[in-house]
Scaffold this active site. Sequence first.
Site, PDB file in Angstrom:
ATOM      1  N   ARG A 145      -7.483  -0.458   1.199  1.00 49.62           N
ATOM      2  CA  ARG A 145      -8.159  -1.767   0.527  1.00 49.62           C
ATOM      3  C   ARG A 145      -8.483  -1.428  -0.865  1.00 49.62           C
ATOM      4  O   ARG A 145      -8.483  -2.696  -1.637  1.00 49.62           O
ATOM      5  CB  ARG A 145      -9.141  -2.120   1.325  1.00 49.62           C
ATOM      6  CG  ARG A 145     -10.531  -1.491   1.590  1.00 49.62           C
ATOM      7  CD  ARG A 145     -11.402  -1.651   2.614  1.00 49.62           C
ATOM      8  NE  ARG A 145     -10.923  -1.379   3.977  1.00 49.62           N
ATOM      9  CZ  ARG A 145     -11.609  -1.519   5.039  1.00 49.62           C
ATOM     10  NH1 ARG A 145     -12.418  -2.331   5.059  1.00 49.62           N
ATOM     11  NH2 ARG A 145     -11.016  -1.216   6.368  1.00 49.62           N
ATOM     12  N   ASP A 181       1.659   6.384   5.667  1.00 50.07           N
ATOM     13  CA  ASP A 181       0.671   5.487   5.012  1.00 50.07           C
ATOM     14  C   ASP A 181       1.011   4.840   3.936  1.00 50.07           C
ATOM     15  O   ASP A 181       0.410   3.930   3.165  1.00 50.07           O
ATOM     16  CB  ASP A 181      -0.715   6.225   4.782  1.00 50.07           C
ATOM     17  CG  ASP A 181      -1.993   5.295   4.795  1.00 50.07           C
ATOM     18  OD1 ASP A 181      -2.005   4.528   5.611  1.00 50.07           O
ATOM     19  OD2 ASP A 181      -3.186   5.531   4.450  1.00 50.07           O
ATOM     20  N   LYS A 194     -10.031  12.799   8.189  1.00 51.70           N
ATOM     21  CA  LYS A 194      -9.713  12.607   9.456  1.00 51.70           C
ATOM     22  C   LYS A 194      -9.552  13.798  10.466  1.00 51.70           C
ATOM     23  O   LYS A 194      -9.187  14.872   9.636  1.00 51.70           O
ATOM     24  CB  LYS A 194      -8.385  11.840   9.226  1.00 51.70           C
ATOM     25  CG  LYS A 194      -8.370  10.556   8.750  1.00 51.70           C
ATOM     26  CD  LYS A 194      -6.938  10.008   8.775  1.00 51.70           C
ATOM     27  CE  LYS A 194      -6.795   8.841   8.125  1.00 51.70           C
ATOM     28  NZ  LYS A 194      -7.322   7.605   8.717  1.00 51.70           N
ATOM     29  N   LYS A 211       0.750  -1.381   0.149  1.00 49.24           N
ATOM     30  CA  LYS A 211       0.105   0.012  -0.028  1.00 49.24           C
ATOM     31  C   LYS A 211       0.995   1.297  -0.119  1.00 49.24           C
ATOM     32  O   LYS A 211       1.646   1.691   0.842  1.00 49.24           O
ATOM     33  CB  LYS A 211      -1.193  -0.037   1.089  1.00 49.24           C
ATOM     34  CG  LYS A 211      -1.687   1.449   1.382  1.00 49.24           C
ATOM     35  CD  LYS A 211      -2.766   1.209   2.601  1.00 49.24           C
ATOM     36  CE  LYS A 211      -3.175   2.736   2.965  1.00 49.24           C
ATOM     37  NZ  LYS A 211      -4.166   2.567   4.292  1.00 49.24           N
ATOM     38  N   ASP A 253     -12.089   6.819   3.614  1.00 47.46           N
ATOM     39  CA  ASP A 253     -11.061   6.664   4.374  1.00 47.46           C
ATOM     40  C   ASP A 253     -10.654   5.305   4.331  1.00 47.46           C
ATOM     41  O   ASP A 253      -9.581   4.824   4.828  1.00 47.46           O
ATOM     42  CB  ASP A 253     -11.302   7.135   5.905  1.00 47.46           C
ATOM     43  CG  ASP A 253      -9.842   7.238   6.747  1.00 47.46           C
ATOM     44  OD1 ASP A 253      -8.928   7.415   5.962  1.00 47.46           O
ATOM     45  OD2 ASP A 253      -9.897   7.547   7.763  1.00 47.46           O
ATOM     46  N   ASP A 259      -2.642  10.264   3.825  1.00 43.60           N
ATOM     47  CA  ASP A 259      -3.965   9.685   3.804  1.00 43.60           C
ATOM     48  C   ASP A 259      -4.758  10.850   4.774  1.00 43.60           C
ATOM     49  O   ASP A 259      -4.863  10.867   5.812  1.00 43.60           O
ATOM     50  CB  ASP A 259      -4.047   8.304   4.359  1.00 43.60           C
ATOM     51  CG  ASP A 259      -5.597   7.848   4.705  1.00 43.60           C
ATOM     52  OD1 ASP A 259      -6.462   8.573   3.985  1.00 43.60           O
ATOM     53  OD2 ASP A 259      -5.842   6.768   5.280  1.00 43.60           O
ATOM     54  N   GLU A 272      -9.530   3.808   1.904  1.00 49.30           N
ATOM     55  CA  GLU A 272      -8.809   3.686   0.631  1.00 49.30           C
ATOM     56  C   GLU A 272      -7.731   2.668   0.398  1.00 49.30           C
ATOM     57  O   GLU A 272      -7.634   2.282  -0.870  1.00 49.30           O
ATOM     58  CB  GLU A 272      -8.433   5.141   0.443  1.00 49.30           C
ATOM     59  CG  GLU A 272      -6.783   5.396   0.895  1.00 49.30           C
ATOM     60  CD  GLU A 272      -6.763   5.116   2.174  1.00 49.30           C
ATOM     61  OE1 GLU A 272      -7.749   5.470   3.228  1.00 49.30           O
ATOM     62  OE2 GLU A 272      -5.630   4.958   2.929  1.00 49.30           O
TER      63      GLU A 272
END
Length: 460
Positions: free
Chosen positions: A314, A251, A240, A228, A310, A233, A312
């Site tokens: 996956r 991230d 967030k 990933k 959020d 993020d 994102e």
Amino acid sequence: MHSAFETEPAPFAIPITFVTKTTWRAVGATLPPQARQFAQANGFAAKPGECLTLPAADGAIAHVIFGLEDETAKWRDLFRPGQLPGLLPPGVYRFANAPHDARLAALAFALGSYRFGRYRKNDARNVRLVPPEGVDVAELSRMAEAAALARDLINTPANDMGPEELAAAAQQLANRYGANFHCIVGDDLTRQNFPLIHAVGMASPRAPRLIDFTWGDPAHPKVTLVGKGVCFDTGGLDLKPSAGMLIMKKDMGGAANVLALASMVMDAKLKVRLRVLIPAVENAVAGNAFRPLDIFTSRKGITVEIGNTDAEGRLVLADALAFACEEKPDLLIDMGTLTGAARVALGPDLPPFYTNDEALALDVAGHAKAENDPLWRLPLWPPYDSWLDSKVANINNAPSGTFAGSITCALFLQRFVEAAKSWLHVDIYGWTPSAKPARPEGGECQAARAIYKLLSERYG
Ligand code: BES
Ligand code: MN
Ligand code: ZN
């Protein structure tokens, strides 16, 4: 990065003697009376992590004594010697007696020597270790260098580590080992059918991309790593709060650790055909951002309803995993900083891993323990699979409840994995919140060393 190991002959290396509360009395008795008196005057009690430098008659450092956990302690930190580079003045040192595990102690020394120097060059200190006899220095250096790579990539803030810079770092690594590098950028992601990677990354002026490199003999078993690479993020439109956003430069920790793992595999010339896939995006906020309840048809053809922008990680992994499976890899491994729930369940230092391959699970757990790179298995619990149901699409990316968030994320990814013979998923944290021996505060290499050892046992 310069190596923490002194490989030239070093006859004047300063000895470090490891002591515990139990052994200290006997070890102290072997010291010259002045040194013993000095230790006593300093109140040295051989507590774990306690360090004392003993002076020679001329005022130079003659000797170091360093406390470790007792044999009888509930738990012994095998990385305890990783504190030494932070405690000792510059110089060349050697182990005078055996710590609990000499190989891990030397590795800890190297891992504990790491400093993030990109924006403050003068932090590096030259504390070096003569490797203990019998350890494979090349192997330890390979691991320490890989960890430094992962940490540097994670620690570099998002303004200097966007999708393009992450791709450049991957390309640099690929070039170093003669791997075949390829990258699909921006609208080409749409043309070449990576709808989810494009959807997550399109709100950022820094174009999303899919990094793809291949290395090794095509006749060897196919091992594919997917990481990933969310360079920052914000949460997207499901923004967030500040506290949650603060460390989201990390991230791309999955990508950083996949690159660390790839560097070890290529450096050790393991007999695999390696492939690395990194969806690199920034989950940003703008008028063209993807929205809650948008629906996208993924690369695999599964329609995905966005329950939360959020979730994102996956999404970008889903397209990359589906793509990876198109060449039926023998072993497919993905890593990412996917859920806060993983940290709630197991804390920052113990990432959960998922697989339905029982032999692989045993191997992962064994190597994680042996390398002091801890991992803990959680189940791909089939009864929770229906939590991913959407009323209007094939699947929703964020179940409405908050239970078992790391498991439901793993189950989401599982829907996109089909043709791989074996699949391993690791939900890492990629960050050390406060310094521990061998683990400075900040970006962390997690799971890469354990998995490298697993691969080198299978394909070495
Ligand atoms: N990158 C985060 C996960 C994360 C958050 C890791 C904090 C470590 C610390 C991920 O993209 C995310 O936001 N996940 C959501 C999923 C939820 C919306 C279903 C989470 O964990 O809250
Ligand atoms: Mn997120
Ligand atoms: Zn994320």
